[in-house]
Design a protein around this motif. Structure first.
Motif, PDB file in Angstrom:
ATOM      1  N   VAL A 135      45.248   2.910 -32.045  1.00  0.00           N
ATOM      2  CA  VAL A 135      46.227   3.662 -32.837  1.00  0.00           C
ATOM      3  C   VAL A 135      47.615   3.466 -32.239  1.00  0.00           C
ATOM      4  O   VAL A 135      48.599   3.269 -32.963  1.00  0.00           O
TER       5      VAL A 135
ATOM      6  N   GLU B 128      43.061   7.080 -40.463  1.00  0.00           N
ATOM      7  CA  GLU B 128      42.636   7.227 -39.078  1.00  0.00           C
ATOM      8  C   GLU B 128      42.054   8.628 -38.834  1.00  0.00           C
ATOM      9  O   GLU B 128      41.127   8.789 -38.023  1.00  0.00           O
TER      10      GLU B 128
ATOM     11  N   ARG C 295      40.076   9.202 -35.342  1.00  0.00           N
ATOM     12  CA  ARG C 295      40.946   8.645 -34.299  1.00  0.00           C
ATOM     13  C   ARG C 295      42.292   9.373 -34.217  1.00  0.00           C
ATOM     14  O   ARG C 295      43.074   9.110 -33.302  1.00  0.00           O
ATOM     15  N   ILE C 296      42.567  10.244 -35.170  1.00  0.00           N
ATOM     16  CA  ILE C 296      43.771  11.072 -35.158  1.00  0.00           C
ATOM     17  C   ILE C 296      43.363  12.493 -35.507  1.00  0.00           C
ATOM     18  O   ILE C 296      42.503  12.719 -36.376  1.00  0.00           O
TER      19      ILE C 296
ATOM     20  N   LYS D 244      51.083   9.077 -30.205  1.00  0.00           N
ATOM     21  CA  LYS D 244      49.635   8.967 -30.024  1.00  0.00           C
ATOM     22  C   LYS D 244      49.087  10.173 -29.269  1.00  0.00           C
ATOM     23  O   LYS D 244      48.055  10.737 -29.628  1.00  0.00           O
TER      24      LYS D 244
END
Length: 203
Positions: free
Chosen positions: A78, A138, A143-144, A192
């Motif tokens: 990411v 994502e 992933r987020i 991130k």
């Protein structure tokens, strides 16, 4: 060379000249010399200089959107994906700001650009939406963080990149003493960490 390629050469030449000296003093003769064509060729593609400027402003954006529309979700990291988007946003902002200055300096030209954007149903919102879509994808992959608002995260990234480019052009130097690549990497890392899914501690 076909008409499409000639038109693109004219657009690229006009953009380079606008970036160097602005729009007000730009002449079609200069554009023709820069593009390597006859001045009359320009008017085969654009009715007047204003139309050429509008075309440069409106047709540069799709190149940027093609980059940020790439399918990245679930691929690579990411952080690296955000860094690549930030680099593209910085480069686009550098080209956009001189064109935007030309538009804001001419009320009639600005009104025509607004009308063209409204008619095409395109504009800056596309970029925000494309990045927000990536973030949403994502999120679905875990992933987020799912609590993150995709459009707000998109705004944070694009806003930071535009602001850096704007200040650089206004001041003639970097306000933050680092390269664009380092800035993009630091911005991506900061985002991130804020976007990372929260992992509960084992209890």
């Amino acid at each position: 060379m076909n008409a499409r390629n000639t038109r693109q050469r004219i657009l690229d030449a006009a953009q380079r000249l606008i970036e160097k000296g602005g729009f007000t003093q730009l002449t079609t003769r200069e554009v023709a010399q820069e593009a390597g064509c006859a001045e009359g060729t320009i008017f085969k593609h654009f009715k007047r200089k204003d139309d050429l400027c509008l075309a440069v402003a409106l047709e540069n954006a799709p190149k940027f959107k093609d980059i940020i529309a790439q399918k990245r979700a679930g691929k690579g990291s990411v952080q690296k994906n955000l860094e690549d988007i930030a680099i593209a946003a910085l480069q686009f902002s550098e080209r956009l700001i001189p064109l935007a200055a030309a538009l804001f300096a001419d009320a009639n030209l600005l009104a025509r650009q607004r009308q063209a954007l409204n008619q095409s149903q395109k504009g800056p919102k596309e970029a925000f939406d494309l990045i927000a879509t990536y973030i949403s994808e994502e999120q679905r992959l875990g992933r987020i963080n799912r609590d993150v608002a995709p459009l707000i995260a998109s705004s944070l990234l694009l806003g930071a990149c535009f602001h850096r480019a704007f200040l650089r052009q206004g001041l003639g130097k970097h306000l933050l003493p680092m390269s664009d690549r380092k800035f993009a990497a630091a911005l991506a890392l900061t985002l991130k960490r804020g976007l990372s899914p929260i992992i509960s501690a084992p209890g």
